[in-house]
Design an enzyme around this catalytic site. Structure first.
Site, PDB file in Angstrom:
ATOM      1  N   SER A 154       0.836  -1.189   0.000  1.00  0.00           N
ATOM      2  CA  SER A 154       0.000   0.000   0.000  1.00  0.00           C
ATOM      3  C   SER A 154       0.881   1.254   0.000  1.00  0.00           C
ATOM      4  O   SER A 154       1.685   1.441  -0.902  1.00  0.00           O
ATOM      5  CB  SER A 154      -0.960  -0.047   1.194  1.00  0.00           C
ATOM      6  OG  SER A 154      -2.018   0.857   1.035  1.00  0.00           O
ATOM      7  N   GLU A 173     -10.140  -4.514  -5.202  1.00  0.00           N
ATOM      8  CA  GLU A 173      -9.747  -3.439  -4.291  1.00  0.00           C
ATOM      9  C   GLU A 173      -9.630  -2.103  -5.018  1.00  0.00           C
ATOM     10  O   GLU A 173      -9.436  -2.055  -6.243  1.00  0.00           O
ATOM     11  CB  GLU A 173      -8.457  -3.781  -3.559  1.00  0.00           C
ATOM     12  CG  GLU A 173      -7.224  -3.993  -4.411  1.00  0.00           C
ATOM     13  CD  GLU A 173      -6.009  -4.230  -3.544  1.00  0.00           C
ATOM     14  OE1 GLU A 173      -5.613  -3.291  -2.838  1.00  0.00           O
ATOM     15  OE2 GLU A 173      -5.467  -5.358  -3.553  1.00  0.00           O
ATOM     16  N   HIS A 212      -7.473  -5.913   0.221  1.00  0.00           N
ATOM     17  CA  HIS A 212      -6.279  -5.086   0.249  1.00  0.00           C
ATOM     18  C   HIS A 212      -5.286  -5.605   1.294  1.00  0.00           C
ATOM     19  O   HIS A 212      -5.594  -5.664   2.481  1.00  0.00           O
ATOM     20  CB  HIS A 212      -6.685  -3.639   0.557  1.00  0.00           C
ATOM     21  CG  HIS A 212      -5.561  -2.658   0.532  1.00  0.00           C
ATOM     22  ND1 HIS A 212      -4.790  -2.443  -0.590  1.00  0.00           N
ATOM     23  CD2 HIS A 212      -5.071  -1.838   1.491  1.00  0.00           C
ATOM     24  CE1 HIS A 212      -3.891  -1.511  -0.330  1.00  0.00           C
ATOM     25  NE2 HIS A 212      -4.040  -1.137   0.934  1.00  0.00           N
TER      26      HIS A 212
END
Length: 307
Positions: free
Chosen positions: A152, A241, A271
Site C-alpha cells: 500500500s 480493491e 487489500h
C-alpha cells in the site's frame, strides 16, 4: 502458533467491520494506530523466525530472520509497511515480515519510519533512504543484494525509494516487491470503498502526508517519476480493491519504460490480505509468489526451488 485455514467468507465478515472501525477518518490518527496495533496480536509470527530489535537509519527497526546460518554473500529485504503514511507499525506487519523471511530464507529489515501528519513528506522517504544506506555502509550488504518491498503506502514508498537511490546514489536494488502499491496519492477511486480502504480515509491520509508539499513531486507520487532503469518489479493486487486500477496503470507504465514486471491479480481476497496469511491460504500463496520473485532476483535461484 500453527497456521490454520479459515473460510474466506468468515474472514471477510470479521475483517470488514474491523477495518471500518479502525480506518474512520473522523477518528484521530493516534486512535487509529492504537486500534490496528491491538488487532495485530491476531497475526502470529511463524515458528523458526527470530525477531531482533535494533535501530536502522536512526529509527526503531526489527530484523526478522530464519534460524539458519548466514549466507557467505549475504542478501536482505528492506520492508516498508503500509497504512496510508499515517498508521501502521512494526507490530502490525511483524507477521507478514516473519513469513517473508521464512519464505525467502533472507533477513527482513523493517523500519518504524516517521508518520504523518506529525511528520509529512518527505520524512518517511528520508527515513527509508537512511535505512537502506546504513544496510550498505554499516551492515556490509551490496546494493544489488538488497531487495525493497512494501504494501500500500509502503509499496509507493518502496518505489519512491528506488527512484531516489538511483538518482542520488547510483544504487540499483535487486528488485522491488510491491503489494497493492499506492503509487499516486493524488488519484481518487470512483468507488467509495472496498473491504479495507474507504475514500474519505484515503483522502485524509493523502492530505496528511502531503502537508504543505507539492502534490506533483515524484517522491510523493512516484508513479509519475522516472521509471526507466528500475530493477525487476513484482506487483500484486486483488481485482476488487480500490487500488487495483492504479496497479494496472503502474504495471503498464513500468513495462512501457522497459522495466521487467510480474503482475499477479488475485480474486476474492482484499487489500493486503497478506497480513492475514497465517489463516488465509490464498493470501499465503500470493505472499509466497512475491518471496520467490525477490529471492530469484538476489541470487538467480529458480522460483520453483524457493519455499
Amino acid at each position: 502458533m500453527r497456521d490454520i485455514a479459515l473460510p474466506l467468507p468468515l474472514i471477510r465478515a470479521f475483517m470488514g467491520p474491523l477495518y471500518r472501525l479502525s480506518f474512520d477518518h473522523r477518528l484521530p490518527f493516534r486512535v487509529q494506530r492504537a486500534l490496528i496495533d491491538a488487532a495485530s496480536v491476531l497475526q502470529p509470527v511463524p515458528a523458526g523466525v527470530r525477531v531482533e530489535k535494533l535501530r536502522l537509519g536512526g529509527r526503531p527497526a526489527e530484523r526478522l530472520a530464519p534460524r539458519a546460518p548466514a549466507a557467505t554473500d549475504p542478501a536482505a529485504v528492506l520492508y516498508l509497511h503500509g497504512g496510508g503514511y499515517t498508521v501502521g507499525s512494526l507490530a502490525t506487519h511483524r507477521s507478514l515480515n516473519g513469513r517473508l523471511a521464512a519464505a525467502t530464507g533472507l533477513p527482513v529489515y523493517a523500519i518504524d519510519y516517521r508518520l504523518a501528519p506529525e511528520h509529512p513528506y518527505p520524512a518517511a522517504l528520508d527515513d527509508a533512504e537512511a535505512a537502506y544506506l546504513e544496510l550498505v555502509a554499516e551492515y556490509g550488504y551490496r546494493p544489488e543484494r538488497i531487495t525493497i518491498a512494501g504494501d500500500s503506502a509502503g509499496g509507493g514508498l518502496s518505489l519512491a525509494l528506488a527512484q531516489r537511490l538511483i538518482a542520488r546514489h547510483g544504487h540499483i536494488p535487486a528488485a522491488l516487491g510491491l503489494i497493492a502499491p499506492w503509487a499516486d496519492p493524488n488519484q481518487l477511486s470512483e468507488r467509495p470503498r472496498d473491504l479495507v480502504v474507504n475514500g474519505p480515509w484515503s483522502r485524509a491520509c493523502a492530505a496528511a502526508y502531503l502537508g504543505g508539499g507539492d502534490c506533483d513531486d515524484p517522491g510523493y507520487a512516484p508513479l509519475h517519476g522516472v521509471l526507466a532503469g528500475l530493477p525487476p518489479v513484482y506487483v500484486q493486487a486483488d481485482i476488487d480493491e480500490l487500488l487495483h486500477p492504479q496497479c494496472v496503470d503502474l504495471t503498464a507504465a513500468l513495462r512501457a519504460a522497459g522495466v521487467e514486471v510480474e503482475f499477479t491479480e488475485s480474486r476474492g481476497l482484499w487489500h493486503v490480505a497478506q497480513l492475514q496469511a497465517g489463516f488465509v491460504g490464498p493470501a499465503a500463496t500470493v505472499l509466497g509468489e512475491m518471496a520467490a520473485f525477490l529471492r530469484h532476483a538476489v541470487d538467480g535461484q529458480p522460483a520453483s526451488d524457493i519455499g
